[in-house]
Design an enzyme around this catalytic site. Structure first.
Site, PDB file in Angstrom:
ATOM      1  N   ARG A  59       0.825  -1.219   0.000  1.00 57.19           N
ATOM      2  CA  ARG A  59       0.000   0.000   0.000  1.00 57.19           C
ATOM      3  C   ARG A  59       0.859   1.270   0.000  1.00 57.19           C
ATOM      4  NH1 ARG A  59      -3.351  -0.900   4.352  1.00 57.19           N
ATOM      5  NH2 ARG A  59      -1.984   0.299   5.673  1.00 57.19           N
ATOM      6  N   TYR A 112     -10.219  24.443  -8.840  1.00 54.82           N
ATOM      7  CA  TYR A 112     -10.888  23.292  -9.461  1.00 54.82           C
ATOM      8  C   TYR A 112     -12.107  22.929  -8.605  1.00 54.82           C
ATOM      9  CZ  TYR A 112     -11.032  18.268 -10.774  1.00 54.82           C
ATOM     10  OH  TYR A 112     -11.389  17.018 -11.175  1.00 54.82           O
ATOM     11  N   ASP A 184      -1.712  24.021  -6.258  1.00 53.42           N
ATOM     12  CA  ASP A 184      -2.027  23.077  -7.337  1.00 53.42           C
ATOM     13  C   ASP A 184      -1.286  23.561  -8.581  1.00 53.42           C
ATOM     14  OD1 ASP A 184      -3.135  21.690  -9.515  1.00 53.42           O
ATOM     15  OD2 ASP A 184      -5.074  21.448  -8.519  1.00 53.42           O
ATOM     16  N   LYS A 209      -2.960  14.125 -15.792  1.00 54.70           N
ATOM     17  CA  LYS A 209      -2.884  15.077 -16.911  1.00 54.70           C
ATOM     18  C   LYS A 209      -1.547  14.878 -17.647  1.00 54.70           C
ATOM     19  CE  LYS A 209      -6.785  16.853 -15.404  1.00 54.70           C
ATOM     20  NZ  LYS A 209      -7.142  15.867 -14.380  1.00 54.70           N
TER      21      LYS A 209
HETATM   22  C1  LIG Z   1      -6.264  21.642 -11.721  1.00 52.39           C
HETATM   23  C2  LIG Z   1      -6.682  20.265 -11.333  1.00 52.39           C
HETATM   24  N1  LIG Z   1      -6.331  19.814 -10.128  1.00 52.39           N
HETATM   25  C3  LIG Z   1      -6.683  18.589  -9.716  1.00 52.39           C
HETATM   26  C4  LIG Z   1      -7.447  17.768 -10.519  1.00 52.39           C
HETATM   27  C5  LIG Z   1      -7.872  16.427  -9.994  1.00 52.39           C
HETATM   28  O1  LIG Z   1      -7.155  15.417 -10.604  1.00 52.39           O
HETATM   29  P1  LIG Z   1      -7.696  13.917 -10.780  1.00 52.39           P
HETATM   30  O2  LIG Z   1      -8.764  13.976 -11.826  1.00 52.39           O
HETATM   31  O3  LIG Z   1      -6.473  13.174 -11.182  1.00 52.39           O
HETATM   32  O4  LIG Z   1      -8.241  13.494  -9.462  1.00 52.39           O
HETATM   33  C6  LIG Z   1      -7.828  18.187 -11.783  1.00 52.39           C
HETATM   34  C7  LIG Z   1      -8.629  17.314 -12.671  1.00 52.39           C
HETATM   35  O5  LIG Z   1      -9.191  17.728 -13.649  1.00 52.39           O
HETATM   36  C8  LIG Z   1      -7.455  19.483 -12.196  1.00 52.39           C
HETATM   37  O6  LIG Z   1      -7.833  19.975 -13.399  1.00 52.39           O
END
Ligand SMILES: Cc1ncc(COP(=O)(O)O)c(C=O)c1O
Length: 393
Positions: A59, A112, A184, A209
């Site tokens: 894990r 987000y 982020d 991404k």
């Molecule tokens: C800026 C941003 N942060 C975090 C995330 C979350 O990522 P995940 O979809 O891998 O959980 C996203 C997803 O679209 C995002 O665009």
């Protein structure tokens, strides 16, 4: 291979690669595991003393995850990285290790949407209060910091509206007040912005991404100083139980090898499309951090070394059917959430419902566009036909 002093392209190509520890094979083997065996009680004791740094149970990750973390930190500059099953897992882990009941959080209004949901749902339930702030607040953030403010969360640029934040001003105010900063950095990736070099404490990434880069895996990465590593790993793997498959860790490491080449192309194509769209009569505004007029463009120029492939277009006021006609028959731009893969995407974004600190100003509808790796001429032809349908032709 030691990476100090090397350029980013070289680091992304070689970091975390130790072929001669694996019979000369260029890529590391995929170590899949639940059970991990110990040679002796002494060995078990020793490895548990360094739990989360060594391999003790599936894990918490195996050598495959450790090599991905090694490569990512070499490029990003943080001391440690934790590999998580999604970007949302990285966001929630960063917030949960930074806030306790009674604490207060400053959250950027352009975050987000699921990040907002974590604040309004999970954090509210455990007694953490969230105050949303204008992404353009800069040094003015100092006026919002209260004695119980323990963390300031940034997302720069905002992934729907693309404001670049004045990160140094916010970091300075946070340091003055003893608050932790969380960023982020998914949009820029460590290639175009390095959070620790700008004083950010915790970096969060959706590796689903650009790191994965092929729209076929989910992953999150949290980066932090060594002093926070055990706390973050315990929260993620020990309390919440996050685990990541070694195959996904392998794919993310493979994605890193082409990250630079892909991002250069995403950047170039996105700018071609953004400039073309800015000249169209149907378009009110293009929101792209590298274009003057987008809020925070001056901070992007000052602090970032590049732009990735995601941006937005605000259309002139129109009927919803016009946008639907356009989106329904695009040939190359797929309609889907997420971004950062090799393919182009376009989706409607409703911004009025996800702003609370400062109402969203634009009257027209917003489309979020991801410029993929297709030829820009083909993408423009697709957009041209889409805009003709939009006009009803
Ligand atoms: C800026 C941003 N942060 C975090 C995330 C979350 O990522 P995940 O979809 O891998 O959980 C996203 C997803 O679209 C995002 O665009």
């Amino acid at each position: 291979m030691a990476q100090q002093g090397k350029k980013d392209r070289t680091v992304a190509t070689h970091a975390g690669s130790h072929p001669h520890e694996h019979q000369g094979v260029v890529n590391p083997p995929v170590y899949r595991a639940s059970t991990v065996l110990f040679r002796s009680v002494q060995d078990l004791r020793e490895r548990y003393r360094h739990k989360y740094e060594t391999v003790t149970y599936g894990r918490d990750g195996t050598q495959t995850h450790r090599l991905l973390a090694e490569a990512f930190t070499a490029l990003e500059g943080s001391e440690r990285a934790i590999i998580l099953p999604s970007g949302v897992a990285a966001v929630s882990t960063a917030l949960l290790i930074s806030l306790s009941p009674g604490d207060s959080l400053l959250m950027v209004d352009s975050a987000y949407e699921p990040t907002r949901e974590i604040c309004d749902g999970l954090l509210a339930r455990i007694g953490v209060e969230t105050t949303y702030y204008d992404p353009m607040i800069g040094a003015g953030i100092a006026g919002l910091i209260r004695p119980n403010t323990k963390a300031i969360y940034l997302e720069s640029p905002g992934s729907l509206t693309f404001e670049t934040q004045d990160i140094p001003a916010i970091v300075a105010a946070a340091r003055q007040a003893g608050c932790r900063t969380i960023l982020d950095n998914t949009w820029a990736t460590p290639l175009f912005f390095k959070p620790p070099a700008h004083g950010i404490d915790i970096g969060v990434y959706s590796a689903s991404k650009y790191i994965g880069g092929h729209s076929d895996m989910m992953m999150g990465i949290l980066t932090c100083p060594a002093a926070l590593h055990k706390t973050a790993a315990k929260m993620a793997h020990g309390y919440i139980g996050h685990a990541v498959s070694a195959d996904d860790a392998y794919n993310a490491l493979r994605g890193m090898r082409t990250l630079h080449a892909r991002l250069v192309q995403h950047q170039e194509t996105a700018l071609i499309l953004a400039r073309w769209l800015a000249d169209r009569p149907e378009v009110e505004q293009v929101l792209h951090p590298a274009l003057p007029g987008t809020p925070g463009h001056e901070f992007w120029r000052r602090d970032y070394t590049g732009a990735s492939g995601l941006f937005a277009v605000v259309l002139k006021p129109c009927k919803p059917e016009q946008v639907e006609r356009m989106l329904d028959s695009m040939r190359l731009f797929g309609m889907g959430y997420s971004w950062g893969g090799f393919e182009s995407l376009m989706i409607r974004a409703d911004l009025k419902t996800c702003r609370t600190a400062k109402p969203w100003h634009a009257v027209g509808r917003t489309l979020r566009i991801h410029a993929g790796l297709e030829d820009p001429e083909d993408l423009i032809a697709d957009l041209e036909d889409g805009l003709a349908r939009y006009r009803g032709e």
